[in-house]
Design a protein around this motif. Structure first.
Motif, mmCIF file in Angstrom:
data_model
loop_
_atom_site.group_PDB
_atom_site.id
_atom_site.type_symbol
_atom_site.label_atom_id
_atom_site.label_comp_id
_atom_site.label_asym_id
_atom_site.label_seq_id
_atom_site.Cartn_x
_atom_site.Cartn_y
_atom_site.Cartn_z
ATOM 1 N N ASN A 18 8.112 -10.841 4.741
ATOM 2 C CA ASN A 18 6.819 -10.551 5.223
ATOM 3 C C ASN A 18 7.031 -9.014 5.757
ATOM 4 O O ASN A 18 6.329 -8.036 5.277
ATOM 5 N N ILE A 19 8.243 -8.705 6.259
ATOM 6 C CA ILE A 19 8.528 -7.282 6.717
ATOM 7 C C ILE A 19 8.772 -6.310 5.717
ATOM 8 O O ILE A 19 8.214 -5.255 5.546
ATOM 9 N N TRP A 21 7.514 -6.755 2.510
ATOM 10 C CA TRP A 21 6.201 -6.554 1.719
ATOM 11 C C TRP A 21 5.271 -5.433 2.659
ATOM 12 O O TRP A 21 4.557 -4.541 2.036
ATOM 13 N N SER A 22 5.311 -5.660 3.929
ATOM 14 C CA SER A 22 4.451 -5.012 4.674
ATOM 15 C C SER A 22 4.827 -3.275 4.681
ATOM 16 O O SER A 22 4.186 -2.290 4.555
ATOM 17 N N ALA A 23 6.089 -3.184 4.693
ATOM 18 C CA ALA A 23 6.714 -1.979 4.720
ATOM 19 C C ALA A 23 6.384 -1.201 3.106
ATOM 20 O O ALA A 23 6.167 0.033 3.245
ATOM 21 N N SER A 25 3.766 -1.925 1.094
ATOM 22 C CA SER A 25 2.464 -2.226 0.541
ATOM 23 C C SER A 25 1.396 -1.899 1.438
ATOM 24 O O SER A 25 0.188 -1.883 1.025
ATOM 25 N N THR A 26 1.526 -1.368 2.752
ATOM 26 C CA THR A 26 0.528 -1.135 3.752
ATOM 27 C C THR A 26 0.708 0.219 4.089
ATOM 28 O O THR A 26 1.673 0.512 4.141
ATOM 29 N N SER A 28 0.418 1.455 7.102
ATOM 30 C CA SER A 28 1.153 1.673 8.279
ATOM 31 C C SER A 28 2.871 1.425 8.005
ATOM 32 O O SER A 28 3.525 2.199 8.603
ATOM 33 N N GLY A 29 3.009 0.538 7.039
ATOM 34 C CA GLY A 29 4.261 0.284 6.609
ATOM 35 C C GLY A 29 4.938 1.510 5.843
ATOM 36 O O GLY A 29 5.969 2.134 6.243
ATOM 37 N N CYS A 126 13.016 -0.198 9.934
ATOM 38 C CA CYS A 126 12.942 -1.530 9.968
ATOM 39 C C CYS A 126 14.032 -2.440 10.336
ATOM 40 O O CYS A 126 14.096 -3.625 10.684
#
Length: 128
Positions: A18-19, A21-23, A25-26, A28-29, A126
């Protein structure tokens, strides 16, 4: 001139998909390591560096918890893209971030150094 394909792999000491993928693909990441500011409007993503530089990319492919592929809108060759892909080694449970990018032949080393630097920032941000 046709660009050269670059494929890089970075081992991440991370156990949370999750961390990662967020970094990658988003907005904010991505702001944590790739660009100073990221604005997403459906399939178009605007990346800002400093006060002057802005580039827009289109998301041309995405698969949740696997990869996201972008194409720079100002790129002349529609076949060129950059992709951030996460894979998991089931034996060690380590995650690998695979990066595919394209660069002119005389810029390949510069691109590799830039990605190395960006990934170091990702690791610090991260905690990988």
């Amino acid at each position: 001139m046709k660009k050269e394909k670059i494929h890089l792999e970075y081992l991440l000491n991370a156990t949370s998909r999750n961390i990662i993928w967020s970094a990658i693909s988003t907005p904010s990441g991505l702001e944590g390591w790739f660009a100073d500011r990221v604005v997403s409007n459906d399939k178009t993503v605007s990346f800002y560096w400093g006060k002057e530089e802005k580039r827009e990319a289109e998301i041309i492919a995405i698969r949740a918890f696997s990869y996201i592929r972008f194409r720079w809108k100002d790129d002349n060759d529609d076949r060129d893209y950059f992709e951030l892909k996460m894979t998991n080694n089931e034996l060690t449970n380590d995650y690998v971030l695979e990066i595919t990018d394209f660069a002119d032949h005389d810029e390949v080393d510069d691109f590799k150094e830039l990605w190395d630097s960006q990934i170091e920032t990702l690791r610090r941000t991260c905690g990988f």
